[in-house]
Design an enzyme around this catalytic site. Structure first.
Site, short mmCIF file in Angstrom:
data_model
loop_
_atom_site.label_atom_id
_atom_site.label_comp_id
_atom_site.label_asym_id
_atom_site.label_seq_id
_atom_site.Cartn_x
_atom_site.Cartn_y
_atom_site.Cartn_z
N SER A 1 32.11 -4.86 6.82
CA SER A 1 31.08 -5.70 7.56
C SER A 1 31.06 -6.52 8.39
CB SER A 1 30.01 -5.80 6.38
OG SER A 1 28.96 -7.07 6.59
N LEU B 1 12.60 -8.75 6.35
CA LEU B 1 12.53 -8.02 7.72
C LEU B 1 13.60 -6.92 7.89
CD1 LEU B 1 12.73 -10.93 10.19
CD2 LEU B 1 11.29 -9.51 9.39
N SER B 2 13.63 -6.60 6.59
CA SER B 2 14.41 -4.73 5.84
C SER B 2 15.82 -4.82 6.49
CB SER B 2 13.46 -3.33 6.18
OG SER B 2 12.56 -3.61 5.62
N SER B 3 16.57 -5.59 6.29
CA SER B 3 17.90 -5.32 6.71
C SER B 3 18.66 -4.68 5.64
CB SER B 3 18.21 -7.60 6.46
OG SER B 3 18.95 -7.55 5.32
N THR C 1 0.81 -0.58 -0.29
CA THR C 1 -0.11 -0.40 0.17
C THR C 1 1.35 1.43 0.61
OG1 THR C 1 -0.15 -0.34 2.19
CG2 THR C 1 -1.61 -1.07 0.54
N ASP D 1 9.29 1.18 5.01
CA ASP D 1 10.60 0.38 5.58
C ASP D 1 11.81 0.90 6.15
OD1 ASP D 1 9.76 -2.07 4.68
OD2 ASP D 1 11.00 -2.46 3.04
#
Ligand code: GLA
Length: 366
Positions: free
Chosen positions: A51, A108-110, A19, A155
């Protein structure tokens, strides 16, 4: 300030899927799982990124910061530096060491957690005057124009703006926000997040196809966005669309917006346990109308409901990723085991499950 540690969370979306790019409503909350950036200022205009989880340390100069010019995970921090510079900010050179607890590819929007942590760190390190309300747009620009993922605004807004103990009701047109109290533990309920381990990918193109179908439908209907079609006007709107696929996509978006509003009304009244049927209806709509589920997520939803969940749905962009289920808090193990058994029976990779406590947004830790 020359150095410090910053963190930004991943999110689950309680309801309101696909949406956001239709100018509609969403209701995410932040997870306790976060991406961390240990950052320090360099005295030259370069960005050294590393990282703990991913190979490929990189040292980026301003000249290398061009869309498509950076590969792998480093394109996320690079995109943030690029978007800040494009917007006119004088970004300090920095060393950025990243570590993340947010599982990659689980919906989960890492990537947004990482980007929001980097953005918050760079703003603080450089003393950049970038208001909180504008930060999500900058991260979206990094994702859309630098990384090349055509994602919406949910997000990064969740990662930057959520509050502990609350869900974030966001109007993606006006960007108005309301922090809705969502203290499930107080009523002995929980949201169980089930990672189906079916990897999701936005760049595969299906996300962009959905987006374009919605934009084309809005154009045919003569409205700025599908947000402007109401449930009352839905049948008339569907009658004006030329094909069954776009009718189904529009029906999902319009009914999903209404489900967000209905969920918000119940939460405002403290009637948490009653949102279950709305969650499940959202899943059915994503499965049958938006066609973005896969067998693993459908199996997880059915197994959770059979095991007594009040409602369950896939969360995030789709084609895999995570399912959330509203359950009695003490039932977490029972529901998790039921889903694991259903997965074993179907021959799927074993899922993972954890209760999700609504947590706070991006912040400086030290
Ligand atoms: C992804 C995107 C969001 C949103 C969801 C679907 O997570 O990043 O902008 O569109 O999918 O609701």
């Amino acid at each position: 300030m020359d150095s410090g540690v910053w963190a930004a969370p991943g999110r689950v979306n309680l309801i309101g899927e696909h949406t956001d790019y239709n100018d509609g409503f969403v209701l995410p909350f932040a997870l306790p799982l976060r991406a961390y950036v240990t950052a320090s200022v360099l005295d030259s205009p370069q960005w050294m990124v590393s990282s703990r989880e991913e190979p490929g340390d990189a040292t980026l100069t301003a000249a290398e910061l061009v869309p498509g010019g950076v590969e792998g995970w480093a394109r996320y921090p690079a995109g943030v530096v690029w978007a800040l510079r494009e917007t006119g900010y004088d970004v300090p050179g920095a060393r950025l060491d990243i570590h993340s607890e947010v599982p990659v590819g689980a919906g989960l929007s890492s990537s947004h957690a990482l980007e929001c942590a980097v953005l918050t760190a760079l703003c603080d390190l450089g003393g950049l005057d970038l208001p909180l309300e504008e930060r999500p747009h900058l991260v979206q620009r990094a994702e859309n124009d630098f990384v090349g993922a055509p994602t919406g605004i949910m997000d990064q807004t969740a990662s930057l703006r959520c509050r502990a103990g609350h869900a974030l009701f966001l109007d993606c047109r006006s960007m108005a926000t309301e922090h809705i109290p969502f203290d499930l533990a107080a009523v002995d309920l929980a949201i169980l997040v089930i990672d189906t381990k079916a990897p999701h990918r936005h760049t595969d193109g299906e996300y962009g196809v959905r987006r374009r179908t919605c934009e084309e439908a809005a154009r045919i209907l003569g409205v700025p966005a599908l947000r402007d079609v109401t449930v009352a006007g839905l049948d008339a709107a569907l009658g004006r669309l030329p094909d069954e696929v776009s009718r189904r996509r529009v029906r999902h978006v319009v009914t999903e917006n209404q489900r967000v509003l209905d969920t918000v009304a119940l939460l405002r009244a403290g009637r948490y346990g009653e949102i279950g049927p709305l969650l499940t209806a959202s899943h059915v709509s994503m499965r049958d109308d938006y066609e973005i589920t896969v067998p693993e997520v459908d199996t997880a939803v059915s197994a959770a409901l059979d095991a007594g969940a009040y409602g369950a749905r896939m969360t995030g962009g789709g084609f895999g990723g995570c399912v959330l289920a509203l359950i009695d808090a003490p039932a977490a193990e029972k529901v998790g085991t039921a889903v694991a058994s259903a997965f074993a029976e179907a021959g799927f990779t074993a899922p993972a499950a954890f209760p999700a406590v609504p947590s706070g947004g991006a912040t400086r830790l030290s």
